[in-house]
Design a protein around this motif. Structure first.
Motif, PDB file in Angstrom:
ATOM      1  N   HIS A  55       0.834  -1.210   0.000  1.00 55.46           N
ATOM      2  CA  HIS A  55       0.000   0.000   0.000  1.00 55.46           C
ATOM      3  C   HIS A  55       0.866   1.256   0.000  1.00 55.46           C
ATOM      4  O   HIS A  55       0.579   2.215  -0.734  1.00 55.46           O
ATOM      5  CB  HIS A  55      -0.916  -0.006   1.229  1.00 55.46           C
ATOM      6  N   VAL A  56       1.910   1.260   0.804  1.00 51.90           N
ATOM      7  CA  VAL A  56       2.781   2.438   0.872  1.00 51.90           C
ATOM      8  C   VAL A  56       3.467   2.658  -0.469  1.00 51.90           C
ATOM      9  O   VAL A  56       3.601   3.800  -0.942  1.00 51.90           O
ATOM     10  CB  VAL A  56       3.805   2.260   2.007  1.00 51.90           C
ATOM     11  N   ALA A  57       3.918   1.577  -1.112  1.00 50.21           N
ATOM     12  CA  ALA A  57       4.562   1.726  -2.424  1.00 50.21           C
ATOM     13  C   ALA A  57       3.592   2.305  -3.445  1.00 50.21           C
ATOM     14  O   ALA A  57       3.966   3.168  -4.267  1.00 50.21           O
ATOM     15  CB  ALA A  57       5.091   0.367  -2.886  1.00 50.21           C
ATOM     16  N   ILE A  58       2.342   1.869  -3.414  1.00 50.90           N
ATOM     17  CA  ILE A  58       1.344   2.404  -4.359  1.00 50.90           C
ATOM     18  C   ILE A  58       1.073   3.878  -4.074  1.00 50.90           C
ATOM     19  O   ILE A  58       1.002   4.713  -5.000  1.00 50.90           O
ATOM     20  CB  ILE A  58       0.051   1.574  -4.265  1.00 50.90           C
ATOM     21  N   MET A  59       0.949   4.216  -2.806  1.00 51.59           N
ATOM     22  CA  MET A  59       0.694   5.616  -2.461  1.00 51.59           C
ATOM     23  C   MET A  59       1.856   6.512  -2.849  1.00 51.59           C
ATOM     24  O   MET A  59       1.666   7.666  -3.238  1.00 51.59           O
ATOM     25  CB  MET A  59       0.424   5.723  -0.955  1.00 51.59           C
ATOM     26  N   ARG A  60       3.080   5.994  -2.764  1.00 48.26           N
ATOM     27  CA  ARG A  60       4.233   6.794  -3.176  1.00 48.26           C
ATOM     28  C   ARG A  60       4.227   7.053  -4.681  1.00 48.26           C
ATOM     29  O   ARG A  60       4.711   8.088  -5.138  1.00 48.26           O
ATOM     30  CB  ARG A  60       5.524   6.091  -2.763  1.00 48.26           C
ATOM     31  N   VAL A  61       3.684   6.122  -5.438  1.00 47.93           N
ATOM     32  CA  VAL A  61       3.556   6.356  -6.885  1.00 47.93           C
ATOM     33  C   VAL A  61       2.641   7.538  -7.146  1.00 47.93           C
ATOM     34  O   VAL A  61       2.935   8.409  -7.975  1.00 47.93           O
ATOM     35  CB  VAL A  61       3.043   5.076  -7.567  1.00 47.93           C
ATOM     36  N   PHE A  62       1.534   7.609  -6.418  1.00 49.97           N
ATOM     37  CA  PHE A  62       0.594   8.708  -6.624  1.00 49.97           C
ATOM     38  C   PHE A  62       1.154  10.021  -6.096  1.00 49.97           C
ATOM     39  O   PHE A  62       0.918  11.087  -6.683  1.00 49.97           O
ATOM     40  CB  PHE A  62      -0.740   8.387  -5.931  1.00 49.97           C
ATOM     41  N   CYS A  63       1.901   9.959  -4.970  1.00 51.60           N
ATOM     42  CA  CYS A  63       2.447  11.197  -4.396  1.00 51.60           C
ATOM     43  C   CYS A  63       3.642  11.724  -5.180  1.00 51.60           C
ATOM     44  O   CYS A  63       4.083  12.855  -4.956  1.00 51.60           O
ATOM     45  CB  CYS A  63       2.848  10.967  -2.945  1.00 51.60           C
ATOM     46  N   GLY A  64       4.172  10.924  -6.083  1.00 46.16           N
ATOM     47  CA  GLY A  64       5.343  11.348  -6.848  1.00 46.16           C
ATOM     48  C   GLY A  64       5.037  12.362  -7.911  1.00 46.16           C
ATOM     49  O   GLY A  64       5.941  13.032  -8.422  1.00 46.16           O
ATOM     50  N   THR A  65       3.801  12.505  -8.273  1.00 39.21           N
ATOM     51  CA  THR A  65       3.421  13.474  -9.310  1.00 39.21           C
ATOM     52  C   THR A  65       2.204  14.259  -8.833  1.00 39.21           C
ATOM     53  O   THR A  65       1.448  13.803  -7.967  1.00 39.21           O
ATOM     54  CB  THR A  65       3.065  12.750 -10.625  1.00 39.21           C
TER      55      THR A  65
END
Length: 542
Positions: free
Chosen positions: A34-44
């Motif tokens: 979940h954290v890895a997925i959220m970091r993808v969204f927070c990256g842009t």
């Protein structure tokens, strides 16, 4: 009225529950994914991603979630939507096939709440255990900014709106950064001082931290707090007018709020310093406005508690000298060593920590003069002496250096001198006997001469006895008596010979300092040997 209030409270609770549900992904079993997925969204910014886009980003990261398949990833995304961290996008999907449509129809966006929680989570993961430095220099900037702002607001005509907007924004950014650094630092300090197992090095380090760093912070805050309070007192009556002028000059998102027309109200979070509550919070940090003490007072109390904790640790360190200290930290470190050690290393650690050795079979042979049967019990058998090094240290190696060889030269010298003296005495006795030969009745012999004479006489009589046994057959035929005509003995080293002649009726008297010796039917003759003779001469040497 009561039903309306109850409904409002229920709605508030529901809103709180919904917001708390947004933290669920951080404690779920699949939280790393979940954290890895959220970091993808927070990256842009304004991310609007489909499943295939997220899969590509995860594979590029080369993390543990790079192998997620589309179905699993879809499940994780739907779970994040349910918790409120993601939102479904309403973009139009253009697909060339049904399969592509099924994969691309679900697109997701990041919610504001989800972005805030993920940002805080990354901050906690990055520096949760680190000591944060206090931005002490910002406090002086806050003081300077307030004094300048108070001076500009109180002049006729007031402050220029744009200048006031910049000063207020800068002032609250500096104050917010300073207040957060203070909270983080004291939280770290309280976490450290709550430990009851500080060792000496940690205690020395934290003592310096308290005595130097905390003292500097407290003194600086105590020095500037009255000045900041004075500037706020001067500025305080002008705050409402200042905020109105700022709102008139630049309303920001608040100016876009719907004004009627039955449109849904847009909630706006204003920048810091644009609300009167922000100024109340700033004033309450330095001045006691509600009777519960200011943040400066709480800072002093926190410093006092930190010093008390330091004293408690100091007492514990002093008690450690009497064996009353806690060994929890040492035991935990020892347990970690055991857990990480190989089997052979674990034995060595146990020996070093507890002095307990593994079972060993030591064989020590008994004394050479003791014969112990195999059926003898060790309980009743003879005791074997175990060396001290083997008994106490388990070492068979010989300790210490090899001892030096004992010097017997002095003893050898004494023995040589004694031998020389005895040889000289025997030589003198031999000379005395040779000079007294034929006149024994007239001369008193010395003890050494008499002893040498008796020694030669015994040897000569012994030789004569052997000769008598040879003639036993003739004796049985009627021949009687001894034949001493050839009875003699000699000492080659002394060069002396004794000849014994049996003469019936003869009587020889030997006088000496030890007494007189009478020999009946025997005559003695002592002379010098002519040299070493083979045969009889060597046989008669005593």
């Amino acid at each position: 009225m009561g039903a309306a209030a109850s409904g409002a409270a229920k709605d508030a609770d529901e809103e709180v529950r919904r917001r708390l549900d947004a933290y669920s992904y951080l404690s779920a079993p699949e939280r790393l994914e979940h954290v890895a997925i959220m970091r993808v969204f927070c990256g842009t910014l304004l991310a609007d991603l489909a499943v295939t886009d997220i899969m590509g980003r995860l594979r590029e990261s080369l993390g543990s979630t790079a192998g997620l398949d589309a179905d699993t990833l879809t499940v994780r995304l739907e779970q994040l939507v349910q918790w409120g961290n993601l939102l479904r996008s309403s973009h139009t999907v253009k697909a060339a096939s049904i399969t592509e449509y099924q994969r691309s129809r679900s697109r997701y966006q990041l919610s504001k709440l989800g972005e805030r929680i993920q940002r805080d989570a990354d901050g906690v993961l990055a520096e949760a255990d680190a000591a944060r430095e206090v931005s002490n220099e910002l406090l002086s900037l806050v003081e300077r900014g307030l004094r300048e702002l108070a001076g500009l607001v109180t002049v006729p005509g007031g402050i220029e709106p744009q200048d006031g907007l910049e000063r207020v924004s800068t002032l609250f950014v500096q104050f917010t950064e300073f207040a957060e650094s203070i909270r983080d630092f004291y939280a770290y300090l309280g976490q450290v001082l709550s430990r009851y197992d500080l060792d000496s090095a940690e205690y020395q380090g934290f003592k310096q931290l308290l005595l130097d760093y905390v003292e500097a912070i407290t003194e600086d805050v105590a020095f500037r707090a009255p000045r900041i309070s004075g500037a706020l007192d001067t500025l305080w009556p002008h705050i409402p007018d200042l905020l109105d002028r700022l709102d008139t000059h630049a309303q920001g998102l608040a100016g876009l709020s719907p004004q009627g027309d039955n449109r849904m109200e847009l909630r706006v979070q204003r920048s810091r310093g644009r609300e009167f509550a922000d100024w109340e919070g700033l004033r309450g940090w330095f001045t006691d406005t509600d009777g519960q003490g200011s943040q400066v007072d709480q800072l002093r109390d926190a410093t006092l508690r930190a010093l008390q904790s330091l004293l408690a640790n100091a007492k514990r360190m002093l008690r450690s000298a009497t064996g009353e200290m806690s060994r929890r930290k040492d035991l935990l470190r020892l347990a970690r060593w055991f857990n990480e050690a190989a089997p052979q290393d674990a034995h060595d650690i146990a020996v070093a920590a507890f002095g307990l050795y593994g079972a060993r079979h030591l064989g020590i042979p008994p004394a050479t003069d003791e014969v112990v049967p195999a059926y003898t019990s060790w309980w009743t058998g003879p005791v074997v002496e175990v060396p001290v090094a083997l008994r106490e240290r388990g070492s068979r190696a010989q300790r210490g250096g090899a001892s030096s060889v004992e010097d017997h030269s002095a003893q050898k010298q004494r023995l040589r001198e004694a031998a020389h003296e005895r040889a000289a005495a025997r030589a003198a006795a031999a000379d005395e006997l040779r000079s007294a030969s034929g006149r024994f009745a007239e001369i008193r012999l010395t003890s050494a001469a008499l002893g040498l004479l008796l020694e030669l006489l015994a040897t000569a009589l012994g030789n004569a006895q052997l000769r008598r046994r040879v003639t036993s057959d003739a004796e049985r035929e009627g021949t009687a008596g001894f034949d001493l005509s050839a009875a003699s003995s000699e000492d080659v080293e002394l060069g002396i010979r004794l000849t014994v002649q049996r003469t019936p009726g003869a009587r020889t008297v030997l006088h000496s300092v030890d007494g007189d010796l009478e020999l009946d039917d025997l005559e003695l003759a002592v002379d010098r040997t002519s040299g070493t003779a083979d045969g009889e001469t060597e046989a008669s040497v005593s």
